[in-house]
Write a protein that holds these residues in place. Structure first.
Motif, PDB file in Angstrom:
ATOM      1  N   GLY A  20       0.822  -1.208   0.000  1.00  0.00           N
ATOM      2  CA  GLY A  20       0.000   0.000   0.000  1.00  0.00           C
ATOM      3  C   GLY A  20       0.855   1.257   0.000  1.00  0.00           C
ATOM      4  O   GLY A  20       2.070   1.199   0.187  1.00  0.00           O
ATOM      5  N   GLU A  21       0.201   2.397  -0.225  1.00  0.00           N
ATOM      6  CA  GLU A  21       0.919   3.679  -0.248  1.00  0.00           C
ATOM      7  C   GLU A  21       0.219   4.673   0.662  1.00  0.00           C
ATOM      8  O   GLU A  21      -0.950   4.992   0.460  1.00  0.00           O
ATOM      9  N   THR A  22       0.961   5.122   1.695  1.00  0.00           N
ATOM     10  CA  THR A  22       0.512   6.245   2.533  1.00  0.00           C
ATOM     11  C   THR A  22      -0.833   6.001   3.229  1.00  0.00           C
ATOM     12  O   THR A  22      -1.613   6.927   3.395  1.00  0.00           O
ATOM     13  N   ALA A  23      -1.131   4.753   3.607  1.00  0.00           N
ATOM     14  CA  ALA A  23      -2.427   4.480   4.247  1.00  0.00           C
ATOM     15  C   ALA A  23      -2.293   4.363   5.758  1.00  0.00           C
ATOM     16  O   ALA A  23      -1.628   3.455   6.262  1.00  0.00           O
ATOM     17  N   THR A  51       9.430   6.065   7.234  1.00  0.00           N
ATOM     18  CA  THR A  51       8.328   7.014   7.059  1.00  0.00           C
ATOM     19  C   THR A  51       8.248   7.478   5.608  1.00  0.00           C
ATOM     20  O   THR A  51       7.585   8.441   5.290  1.00  0.00           O
ATOM     21  N   SER A  52       8.979   6.783   4.717  1.00  0.00           N
ATOM     22  CA  SER A  52       8.916   7.132   3.293  1.00  0.00           C
ATOM     23  C   SER A  52       9.001   5.860   2.463  1.00  0.00           C
ATOM     24  O   SER A  52       9.474   4.826   2.951  1.00  0.00           O
ATOM     25  N   THR A  53       8.569   5.964   1.208  1.00  0.00           N
ATOM     26  CA  THR A  53       8.583   4.811   0.307  1.00  0.00           C
ATOM     27  C   THR A  53      10.011   4.292   0.115  1.00  0.00           C
ATOM     28  O   THR A  53      10.247   3.079   0.155  1.00  0.00           O
ATOM     29  N   ALA A  54      10.942   5.222  -0.075  1.00  0.00           N
ATOM     30  CA  ALA A  54      12.327   4.837  -0.370  1.00  0.00           C
ATOM     31  C   ALA A  54      12.968   4.026   0.756  1.00  0.00           C
ATOM     32  O   ALA A  54      13.873   3.230   0.514  1.00  0.00           O
ATOM     33  N   SER A  98       0.528  -1.206   4.187  1.00  0.00           N
ATOM     34  CA  SER A  98       0.938   0.100   3.667  1.00  0.00           C
ATOM     35  C   SER A  98       2.414   0.338   3.987  1.00  0.00           C
ATOM     36  O   SER A  98       2.942  -0.188   4.965  1.00  0.00           O
ATOM     37  N   ASP A  99       3.065   1.137   3.137  1.00  0.00           N
ATOM     38  CA  ASP A  99       4.502   1.378   3.335  1.00  0.00           C
ATOM     39  C   ASP A  99       4.793   2.331   4.499  1.00  0.00           C
ATOM     40  O   ASP A  99       5.771   2.190   5.207  1.00  0.00           O
ATOM     41  N   HIS A 100       3.925   3.326   4.686  1.00  0.00           N
ATOM     42  CA  HIS A 100       4.068   4.291   5.784  1.00  0.00           C
ATOM     43  C   HIS A 100       2.751   5.029   5.892  1.00  0.00           C
ATOM     44  O   HIS A 100       1.868   4.821   5.063  1.00  0.00           O
ATOM     45  N   GLY A 101       2.631   5.899   6.870  1.00  0.00           N
ATOM     46  CA  GLY A 101       1.401   6.667   7.032  1.00  0.00           C
ATOM     47  C   GLY A 101       1.529   8.068   6.464  1.00  0.00           C
ATOM     48  O   GLY A 101       2.275   8.285   5.499  1.00  0.00           O
TER      49      GLY A 101
HETATM   50 ZN    ZN Z   1       5.185   5.640   0.161  1.00  0.00          ZN
END
Ligand code: ZN
Length: 536
Positions: free
Chosen positions: A240-243, A277-280, A450-453
């Motif tokens: 997930g992304e940012t959920a 706290t980030s995708t990377a 999710s990857d992070h909030g």
């Molecule tokens: Zn992300």
């Protein structure tokens, strides 16, 4: 007329230009630093001398920094580049309360052009003109006094020494305050512009250079699928992304953001925490064998990950991406880009996550044995949350339809963010329906994390990417669900108990190994979220 006026400006010395530029930066580009300082040391009569000393300390520090790197031919380009970057940094720090550390730089560099476009707006352009281009133009026009190399170096050494003495005297005179400032208020330094981003850039470049020259380290070379485990597995892993966890109605959120998933028999992990706290940071970390405590960018890029291990053990692994890319995770397995119409058949204003499901049945039919399909979502990628869902998912209104979050009310921002969650709810439910269709032939499961909030304006903080140790819970507490088809042999009662247990991205590596019945020395049963001992 203007240029004529400028011609009248007398030539200045290198040192004068350095001091002037440093003064400009302290006065105009450090609003975020000083506002964070005042939160801890309120501007009372008694703390005023310390605050003034802090101003001069920062000024002295920047002058010393500039003096070291500015010479006859480098002074103008160096000061101009720093002014431009500082203007942009200042905009993001003031608007979103972000910090530009090594991970934020990694994130910025890995951002694709369309994501970057969402961040450009009038306010940013005004910052760039008045705090970047205008002072740059003046520096460009100003004449620097001719001096011999020897005399320039001499005066520079004088200034540096003088300022070092000043710095020591300032710290000494307010030793009590600086003792606490240095030991207890470490985070405040992260807001100094341009000092902290220059430091972070150095760190980023040296670590990237080191990583590039390191060979790939193989892991889990003994991995084989347990021969007793004869059932064929079909697993969809959704990254997930940012959920945020607290925005899923499955976790008790008051708005019905999960109308479809609520109808399914699934587990929502209410206490799941991200690695970064980030995708990377989060994406490579969640697939690595390292825990959050052990993980760093070097390990993420130079060690194989769980997908390499599963692939070697004989699992068919496919990565479909509707985000920027796999952040280095899917370099050695089949990878398909769903961000363009070339592969993704469901694109309107942008290509939709749902498009990644199209044609998956064909892939399943064409592959024998175990299958792991990773779907990397666009999810809730900000700040343009309103772009992340088709029109019919505008359920919560009024929604913020502006990529400049400062132009929207808190209610509007939350509504557009929640609408994106509702679209993810629909996407995940569709993925579950696909698995149900295959449940007669496969042991099926869907695993979503999710990857992070995200920060949505709480305490003036927006977006994500804060250093982990000071990041608010909303950037680390992530949504995660697990759905299993009837044939998957797991202890469902024990899994139910995990719903409120503290879990994190650390668990993913071992849970996937367990799920596919992979035998290897690197498997740690304690970190496997599922219990395979009691078959249902
Ligand atoms: Zn992300």
């Amino acid at each position: 007329m203007k240029i004529q006026t400028l011609k009248k400006i007398p030539a200045v010395s290198q040192s004068f230009l350095i001091v002037l530029t440093a003064l400009f930066l302290v006065l105009f580009d450090n609003a975020s630093f000083f506002s964070n300082v005042v939160k801890i040391y309120p501007a009372t009569f008694s703390s005023l001398p310390f605050l003034v000393s802090l101003f001069f300390l920062l000024l002295s520090f920047i002058i010393v920094l500039f003096a070291i790197v500015s010479y006859k031919h480098t002074i103008k380009p160096v000061l101009m580049i720093i002014l431009l970057i500082s203007a942009v940094s200042s905009y993001f720090m003031n608007s979103y309360n972000i910090i530009i550390d090594e991970n934020m730089l990694r994130n910025i560099i890995q951002t694709n052009p369309s994501e970057a476009l969402d961040l450009i707006n009038i306010k940013l352009i005004l910052y760039l003109i008045f705090m970047g281009l205008l002072p740059c133009y003046l520096i460009y026009k100003i004449k620097i006094k001719e001096s011999t190399f020897k005399s320039a170096i001499k005066s520079k050494i004088k200034i540096i020494l003088l300022l070092i003495i000043t710095i020591v005297l300032i710290i000494f005179s307010f030793s009590k305050n600086y003792a606490s400032f240095i030991r207890e208020q470490k985070t405040l330094r992260l807001y100094t512009n341009p000092v902290f981003y220059i430091y972070s850039t150095g760190k980023y470049i040296s670590s990237s250079f080191k990583i590039q020259n390191l060979p790939l380290k193989l892991i889990g070379q003994d991995a084989t699928i347990d021969k007793n485990d004869t059932g064929k597995k079909l697993v969809i892993l959704v990254v997930g992304e940012t959920a945020r966890a607290d925005r899923f109605s499955l976790n008790g959120y008051s708005k019905k953001t999960n109308p479809l998933l609520e109808k399914e028999d699934l587990i929502s992990f209410k206490n799941m925490y991200s690695c970064g706290t980030s995708t990377a940071v989060s994406v490579p970390c969640m697939f690595s064998k390292f825990t959050r405590e052990q993980y760093d960018a070097e390990k993420g890029q130079t060690y194989e990950n769980i997908l390499d291990v599963l692939s070697r053990a004989g699992v068919n692994v496919l990565w479909r991406d509707n985000n920027s890319d796999s952040k280095g995770v899917a370099l050695r397995i089949p990878y398909e880009n769903y961000q363009t119409k070339k592969l993704n058949p469901i694109c309107d204003t942008e290509c939709r996550d749902e498009g990644m499901l199209v044609g998956l049945q064909k892939y399943i039919n064409n592959h024998k044995g175990n299958i792991l399909i990773v779907l990397h979502q666009m999810g809730n990628h900000g700040p343009a949350y309103y772009k992340r869902y088709p029109k019919k998912f505008e359920i919560f209104t009024p929604a913020c339809k502006d990529k400049n979050l400062e132009n929207c009310t808190e209610e509007q921002i939350n509504n557009s963010y929640d609408n994106s969650i509702a679209y993810t709810d629909y996407f995940l439910s569709k993925a579950i329906q696909l698995l149900k269709k295959n449940s007669a032939n496969y042991e099926t499961a869907l695993y979503y994390i999710s990857d992070h909030g995200e920060s949505l304006g709480e305490k003036g903080i927006y977006l994500h990417g804060m250093p982990y140790f000071i990041a608010p819970d909303s950037q680390k507490h992530v949504a995660s669900i697990f759905w299993a088809g009837k044939r998957l042999k797991i202890d469902r009662e024990k899994l139910k108990a995990k719903e409120t247990q503290a879990l994190s991205h650390d668990n993913i590596f071992h849970t996937l190994l367990g799920l596919f019945g992979v035998k290897t020395k690197i498997y740690n049963k304690k970190l496997d979220m599922l219990d395979h001992t009691e078959k249902n």
